[in-house]
Scaffold this active site. Structure first.
Site, PDB file in Angstrom:
ATOM      1  N   GLU A   1      26.954  50.696  33.518  1.00 47.57           N
ATOM      2  CA  GLU A   1      26.869  49.824  34.565  1.00 47.57           C
ATOM      3  C   GLU A   1      26.469  50.233  35.630  1.00 47.57           C
ATOM      4  O   GLU A   1      27.059  51.585  36.100  1.00 47.57           O
ATOM      5  CB  GLU A   1      28.626  49.271  34.563  1.00 47.57           C
TER       6      GLU A   1
ATOM      7  N   GLU B   1      36.889  30.426  41.138  1.00 44.11           N
ATOM      8  CA  GLU B   1      36.307  29.100  41.160  1.00 44.11           C
ATOM      9  C   GLU B   1      35.395  28.935  39.943  1.00 44.11           C
ATOM     10  O   GLU B   1      35.231  28.074  39.210  1.00 44.11           O
ATOM     11  CB  GLU B   1      35.658  28.889  42.418  1.00 44.11           C
TER      12      GLU B   1
ATOM     13  N   SER C   1      29.613  40.178  25.016  1.00 42.04           N
ATOM     14  CA  SER C   1      30.716  40.220  26.152  1.00 42.04           C
ATOM     15  C   SER C   1      32.137  40.376  25.545  1.00 42.04           C
ATOM     16  O   SER C   1      32.092  40.736  24.386  1.00 42.04           O
ATOM     17  CB  SER C   1      30.657  39.025  27.040  1.00 42.04           C
ATOM     18  N   LEU C   2      33.177  40.324  26.168  1.00 46.35           N
ATOM     19  CA  LEU C   2      34.534  40.692  25.869  1.00 46.35           C
ATOM     20  C   LEU C   2      35.266  39.669  26.076  1.00 46.35           C
ATOM     21  O   LEU C   2      35.295  38.813  27.147  1.00 46.35           O
ATOM     22  CB  LEU C   2      34.983  41.797  26.800  1.00 46.35           C
TER      23      LEU C   2
ATOM     24  N   CYS D   1      41.382  29.428  79.289  1.00 45.21           N
ATOM     25  CA  CYS D   1      41.776  30.777  78.478  1.00 45.21           C
ATOM     26  C   CYS D   1      43.387  30.860  78.426  1.00 45.21           C
ATOM     27  O   CYS D   1      44.000  30.704  79.223  1.00 45.21           O
ATOM     28  CB  CYS D   1      41.171  31.803  79.258  1.00 45.21           C
TER      29      CYS D   1
ATOM     30  N   ASP E   1      35.178  30.530  37.364  1.00 43.71           N
ATOM     31  CA  ASP E   1      35.983  30.757  35.815  1.00 43.71           C
ATOM     32  C   ASP E   1      36.736  29.626  35.680  1.00 43.71           C
ATOM     33  O   ASP E   1      36.715  29.080  34.527  1.00 43.71           O
ATOM     34  CB  ASP E   1      37.085  31.942  35.765  1.00 43.71           C
TER      35      ASP E   1
ATOM     36  N   CYS F   1      44.313  34.314  80.926  1.00 43.33           N
ATOM     37  CA  CYS F   1      43.970  34.044  82.616  1.00 43.33           C
ATOM     38  C   CYS F   1      44.087  32.454  82.879  1.00 43.33           C
ATOM     39  O   CYS F   1      44.041  32.637  84.042  1.00 43.33           O
ATOM     40  CB  CYS F   1      42.652  34.551  82.836  1.00 43.33           C
TER      41      CYS F   1
ATOM     42  N   ASP G   1      34.515  34.258  41.920  1.00 40.15           N
ATOM     43  CA  ASP G   1      34.614  34.431  40.465  1.00 40.15           C
ATOM     44  C   ASP G   1      35.810  33.507  39.753  1.00 40.15           C
ATOM     45  O   ASP G   1      35.722  32.909  38.742  1.00 40.15           O
ATOM     46  CB  ASP G   1      35.096  35.942  40.240  1.00 40.15           C
TER      47      ASP G   1
HETATM   48  S1  IVH Z   1      32.016  47.481  26.361  1.00 34.86           S
HETATM   49  C1  IVH Z   1      30.427  44.559  23.079  1.00 34.86           C
HETATM   50  N1  IVH Z   1      33.244  48.812  28.618  1.00 34.86           N
HETATM   51  O1  IVH Z   1      31.774  43.842  31.086  1.00 34.86           O
HETATM   52  C2  IVH Z   1      30.889  44.564  24.376  1.00 34.86           C
HETATM   53  N2  IVH Z   1      31.962  46.744  28.810  1.00 34.86           N
HETATM   54  O2  IVH Z   1      32.768  40.745  29.809  1.00 34.86           O
HETATM   55  C3  IVH Z   1      30.903  45.950  24.919  1.00 34.86           C
HETATM   56  N3  IVH Z   1      31.608  46.324  31.349  1.00 34.86           N
HETATM   57  O3  IVH Z   1      28.843  42.598  30.659  1.00 34.86           O
HETATM   58  C4  IVH Z   1      31.253  46.073  26.285  1.00 34.86           C
HETATM   59  N4  IVH Z   1      32.660  47.890  32.119  1.00 34.86           N
HETATM   60  O4  IVH Z   1      28.891  45.230  30.059  1.00 34.86           O
HETATM   61  C5  IVH Z   1      32.339  47.441  27.996  1.00 34.86           C
HETATM   62  N5  IVH Z   1      34.127  49.996  30.325  1.00 34.86           N
HETATM   63  C6  IVH Z   1      33.403  49.047  29.769  1.00 34.86           C
HETATM   64  C7  IVH Z   1      32.947  48.063  30.796  1.00 34.86           C
HETATM   65  C8  IVH Z   1      32.112  46.879  30.050  1.00 34.86           C
HETATM   66  C9  IVH Z   1      32.096  46.683  32.162  1.00 34.86           C
HETATM   67  C10 IVH Z   1      30.951  44.957  31.289  1.00 34.86           C
HETATM   68  C11 IVH Z   1      30.129  44.666  30.068  1.00 34.86           C
HETATM   69  C12 IVH Z   1      29.923  43.265  30.049  1.00 34.86           C
HETATM   70  C13 IVH Z   1      31.033  42.663  30.551  1.00 34.86           C
HETATM   71  C14 IVH Z   1      31.773  42.043  29.309  1.00 34.86           C
END
Ligand code: IVH
Length: 704
Positions: A203, A52, A99-100, A440, A54, A443, A50
């Site tokens: 998930e 690498e 995503s976040l 070895c 990133d 031995c 992950d």
């Molecule tokens: S909330 C609008 N809560 O992480 C985004 N996401 O980088 C709302 N993920 O693929 C997502 N655990 O599916 C949320 N407790 C959690 C999570 C979570 C894992 C996943 C998510 C997404 C990735 C985002």
């Protein structure tokens, strides 16, 4: 490989002409990102860690940010990430699965909080609170319920369109096929409504222990293993045959309601989770709520959670912090692909760079010689790493490890650290090429590398190092589990000549040992008690302890379940062994070859003579032959039972007058379920047929 095709020029005609070397680099990065996304999402078989990946992604993002003329609409940075395959039908998500944004430390978290507060008006601020949840590292799934029934499930795919994997998701035991109006978590019988339509996001994942057990079994059978629990979960759910998914230990957490119709939406995220839980959806218990005034506590919690996250049964790659009020969430909205109302807190990587000080070899119990890296001690995820395996001669040569190199080390979960590669660009010319020794180290006999094999061996049967390792394995956790007995004792007792074969462990000269330095009365007493106690371990422990090639804990259990005693097992031919489900010909040959050797048969006799258990009692049933209490009752047996084979369970039921059929219907009275029970269990649940575990079946037999 769709994801690798379609090279873009990276040029935008409306802007100044881009520097050709930058264009080439951007193209290279885009192609690499797409390729590695393809390996990760579609093949569930990543080639990069992950960290690498990133690093590649960040470099691309940064170049595009600094050079607007290089931007392109189809760059992987402007897409949500993920790819859709054409093996499955497609489901368009009701809204984009975004995503976040990431925070990498308390400062980022503080900045996020300030922005949230800046964007919210005073009345919202007064009630501001945050939910902190684990960021689950699995496969994102979107689940659709209509009138309380599970009707559709899909992967996240590219965020807009996912793969339809409904039949596979149906085999996940934690996924409710019907939603229920359950009582509140506090036991109050509060009436709740089942929504007419509900779409949730969650998930799917696999517990670390289940992942390791699966990989162990696969490697014992020389079958495919997975790189990590996430890929195992994804690979299990993206099967074309759902009966395969049904055998996999996939679990689920739900963490977001995307659509809720026909029932009131609670005003907060935490309230929504409680409501979803009441409907029967699995909600993770490791979730906390903090008011804005408690933000310092939240930061302390996030830090503390990072330190103990490896103790959780499932993998997390951070935490997610969310604004609790859904109204405030709506007001905060999104920037591009990330919500402003949530942020992912990521912990420092599980990789580190350190110096390779030396390469030393160790002799294993089969005589195999393993080169080990001696590392300058380095902290990885709260643990100091100073040693790691380099596998074999070819691994060192192919990756060109040199003594003195800076190397990339990775620690994944509980497993032994890995040295991934040398950082060639950091060499100063003082590094030394390593050679496999000729003899070895224990031995002094010449080492042999058989043609076509990667391993080098000490083939001297009398090499004390092999016996030491065999003893270490025998007394270890997976085998006889003798407390206070480890490699130190194995080395001492072998070098003193007390142990010449494994059964000598039960003939140790305790009075003499008492005179050795460091072996006081108490210590010797405990050790002796531990040795004594191990005599009554189940036969599978002894069988594991023998160290027969390919026979680990799982295979040993399977063999003992079939034969109950080593005497009977010794007599089995390779052919007969190969007929046991799950025992391939390599294992069968290895077991038969082992017991064909007279010294090995004599060793078993020596154990038996010392009072070590070599046969498990077959549980005597309190069943009177002829009594038929289950006359007229219909049973189905599914999954792997702890102590009976499917045939034995059938015999057991039929001996009591019951009938055993192959499929579950409304005529079925009981479904006997074992581990990895699949669609039959689902069917039983749908039809409301009673299910029994093996212990319950036995209890039922006792009552009737
Ligand atoms: S909330 C609008 N809560 O992480 C985004 N996401 O980088 C709302 N993920 O693929 C997502 N655990 O599916 C949320 N407790 C959690 C999570 C979570 C894992 C996943 C998510 C997404 C990735 C985002």
């Amino acid at each position: 490989m769709e994801a690798r095709e379609g090279m873009d020029t990276g040029q935008n005609p409306n802007q100044k002409l881009a520097d050709p070397t930058l264009v080439a680099r951007v193209q290279q990065l885009r192609e690499a990102v797409r390729y590695h996304q393809y390996r990760y999402y579609l093949l569930d078989d990543p080639k990069l860690s992950d960290q690498e990946f990133d690093a590649l992604f960040r470099e691309l993002q940064q170049m595009e940010a600094e050079h607007p003329e290089l931007r392109s609409d189809d760059s992987p940075t402007v897409r949500v990430g993920g790819v859709v395959s054409d093996r499955f039908a497609k489901t368009r998500h009701p809204m984009p699965m975004l995503s976040l944004a990431n925070a990498f430390g308390p400062a980022d978290l503080g900045a996020w909080r300030e922005r949230v507060k800046r964007l919210l008006p005073g009345d919202d601020l007064a009630r501001l609170a945050y939910v902190v949840e684990p960021k689950f590292d699995g496969l994102t799934v979107v689940l659709h319920y209509e009138q309380g029934r599970f009707v559709l499930g899909a992967t996240r795919g590219d965020g807009e369109v996912g793969e339809t994997i409904t039949p596979n998701l149906r085999t996940v035991r934690l996924l409710p096929l019907r939603l229920h109006a359950n009582a509140g978590a506090d036991g109050s019988a509060a009436e709740i409504e089942v929504p007419s339509r509900l779409v949730v996001r969650g998930e799917a994942y696999v517990d670390k222990a289940d992942f390791e057990a699966f990989n162990l079994r696969q490697s014992e059978q020389e079958s495919r293993t997975f790189a990590n629990p996430r890929n195992f979960a994804a690979g299990s759910l993206r099967q074309l045959d759902s009966s395969i998914t049904a055998t996999r230990p996939v679990k689920l957490w739900v963490y977001q309601a995307l659509i809720l119709e026909g029932a009131p939406m609670p005003p907060t995220h935490s309230g929504t989770l409680a409501y979803l839980q009441q409907l029967g959806l699995p909600i993770c218990p490791d979730i906390r709520l903090f008011s804005d005034a408690e933000f310092d506590d939240l930061v302390a919690y996030v830090t503390e959670f990072g330190e103990r996250r490896h103790e959780l049964p499932y993998e997390v790659d951070g935490l997610v912090i969310k604004v609790d009020s859904l109204e405030a969430q709506a007001r905060l909205g999104y920037t591009g692909k990330d919500p402003r109302w949530a942020i992912a807190y990521k912990y420092a990587g599980q990789e580190a760079v350190t110096k390779l000080l030396d390469i030393v070899v160790a002799v294993g119990r089969t005589g195999v010689i393993t080169p080990n890296a001696v590392l300058e001690p380095v902290q990885i995820g709260g643990v100091t790493v100073s040693k790691a395996t380099l596998h074999n001669e070819d691994y060192v040569r192919d990756l060109d490890f040199r003594v003195g190199d800076q190397v990339l080390v990775k620690r994944a979960g509980e497993v032994i650290p890995k040295v991934l590669r040398p950082l060639v660009e950091l060499r100063d010319g003082h590094e030394e090429v390593w050679q496999m020794p000729q003899v070895c180290p224990v031995c002094g006999q010449p080492l042999v590398r058989p043609e076509g094999e990667a391993a080098t061996y000490c083939v001297n049967n009398a090499c004390p190092a092999q016996l030491v390792r065999s003893v270490e394995h025998f007394v270890g956790r997976a085998a006889m589990d003798i407390e206070g007995f480890g490699i130190k004792q194995a080395e001492l007792f072998v070098s003193e000549g007390y142990i010449r074969d494994l059964a000598d462990i039960y003939h140790l000269p305790w009075e003499t040992i008492r005179t050795l330095e460091g072996y006081g009365d108490k210590r010797v007493e405990n050790l002796q008690a531990g040795v004594e106690e191990s005599k009554t371990r189940p036969v599978a422990c002894l069988l594991t302890g023998l160290g027969i090639r390919f026979v680990g804990e799982v295979v040993a259990e399977m063999l003992v379940a079939r034969y109950h005693s080593l005497d009977l097992l010794m007599q089995a031919s390779a052919e007969e062994l190969g007929e046991i489900p799950g025992i391939g010909s390599r294992i069968a040959d290895s077991v038969a070859d082992y017991f064909a050797l007279e010294p090995n048969r004599a060793l078993i006799q020596k154990f038996a003579a010392a009072g070590v258990r070599v046969a498990d009692e077959v549980v005597e049933e309190s069943h009177e032959p002829g009594a038929r209490p289950w006359e007229g009752q219909v049973f189905v047996v599914t999954g792997t039972l702890p102590s009976m084979t499917r045939d034995e369970a059938k015999e057991y039921i039929e001996a009591r007058g019951g009938k055993v059929t192959g499929s579950v219907s409304s005529k079925t009275d009981y479904v006997v379920v074992g581990e990895n029970a699949g669609s039959k269990l689902d069917k039983a649940r749908q039809l409301g047929v009673r299910t029994l575990e093996e212990a319950e079946l036995r209890a039922l037999a006792e009552q009737s």
